[in-house]
Scaffold this motif. Sequence first.
Motif, PDB file in Angstrom:
ATOM      1  N   PHE A 132     -44.635  95.578  62.915  1.00 40.95           N
ATOM      2  CA  PHE A 132     -45.769  96.414  63.303  1.00 40.95           C
ATOM      3  C   PHE A 132     -46.111  97.391  62.183  1.00 40.95           C
ATOM      4  O   PHE A 132     -45.291  98.207  61.775  1.00 40.95           O
ATOM      5  N   ASN A 162     -45.124 102.156  67.169  1.00 40.46           N
ATOM      6  CA  ASN A 162     -45.668 101.042  67.948  1.00 40.46           C
ATOM      7  C   ASN A 162     -45.877 101.444  69.414  1.00 40.46           C
ATOM      8  O   ASN A 162     -44.916 101.641  70.154  1.00 40.46           O
ATOM      9  N   TYR A 182     -46.722  99.663  71.810  1.00 39.27           N
ATOM     10  CA  TYR A 182     -46.356  98.569  72.704  1.00 39.27           C
ATOM     11  C   TYR A 182     -44.844  98.382  72.803  1.00 39.27           C
ATOM     12  O   TYR A 182     -44.378  97.419  73.430  1.00 39.27           O
ATOM     13  N   ASP A 225     -46.144  93.855  74.298  1.00 34.01           N
ATOM     14  CA  ASP A 225     -45.652  93.747  72.918  1.00 34.01           C
ATOM     15  C   ASP A 225     -45.872  92.300  72.495  1.00 34.01           C
ATOM     16  O   ASP A 225     -44.971  91.469  72.548  1.00 34.01           O
ATOM     17  N   SER A 274     -50.367  91.578  67.740  1.00 33.30           N
ATOM     18  CA  SER A 274     -50.406  92.947  67.220  1.00 33.30           C
ATOM     19  C   SER A 274     -49.630  93.097  65.910  1.00 33.30           C
ATOM     20  O   SER A 274     -49.634  94.185  65.321  1.00 33.30           O
TER      21      SER A 274
END
Length: 347
Positions: free
Chosen positions: A196, A301, A303, A311, A315
């Motif tokens: 991420f 992050n 998520y 998640d 992404s």
Amino acid sequence: MPPRIAPLIVLCVLGPGFLGACPRNSGETPPPPPPRPACDASSVESLMRCVEKERWADDLAVIAQPRTPGSKHWQVVQDLCAARFAEHGFAVERHDYGTGINVLGVLAGESPEQVVVSAHYDAVPDCSGADDNASGVAGVLETARVLSAGHWRRTLVVACWDQEEDGMIGSRAWATRAKERGETVAAAFIYEMIGFRVDAPDTQRLPPGSELFFPNIVAQLAERGNRGDFIAVIGDSGSHEALAAFERRAGEVELPVATIELSALLMQAAALADLDRSDHSAFWRNDYPGIMLSDSADFRNPYYHCAFGDDAAGSLDADFAARTVRATVGAAAELLGAGGRGLGTGG
């Protein structure tokens, strides 16, 4: 990665290339990818170049589905780790420690001294767990493929740990067993959320008090606008050589890195308890060196553990993850050392 108790400390930078791939629904172990030419193992640099972000992304898409221990997809991912390690010539063990199963691959070198590259394959309930930690498992699979081309002085161990989300149970079981057997670990690299990345300013949070322990890193991040575009590298003093190797190789792939090397005293500091939130702590607890590679989890992050949405694989940034894997391949290769026949030839 388990939820934080206190603050996590964070660090440095990277580049573009978002994945945009959606997870696939698969209830069965996926077939192996088509064969490709062996990696050129004539140098560490050629091995680093052999890392393919597309292979990482393909594996990520398969792994990133809910997979709590004992579930159908947990078994799929466990089988995937075992099959891929075997495909690349590793001796495979499913380490059943009673409440879970680790998957280990061992590529024997001229010395039994071990260099470990690993990630946990479980996830929290009702969450695809793409960043946490399908990104790390995909990194281990690609690292195993590339490093299997070499002839090594030390022994390479690759691992998919179970029950990290329950308190690093799987990695602690293995590290404790290794200690009881008198095994030696020269270095351990743990992938813990490596996908991420956000380039926008003020997307990276830092816990209160960070400036007291790591003022240079806090200042460095502030100069860059507190962007969430770095990989965090956290290790103990026993990992000094491995940390230095990672920094060198990260520079070669334009992955700037800020490193935290904790002294024995800082490792005991209650204010820094979040720095042992992953499987590297299992190595530390058994007096083995260990390094966590992380995008900093919930300090970047949204998520993480599906707190504000799934998640999901879409992404994540494949280029960011691939650069992290390349740097790890280079550092691990340095620590493994060329065997008596040389590093290798490859195709």
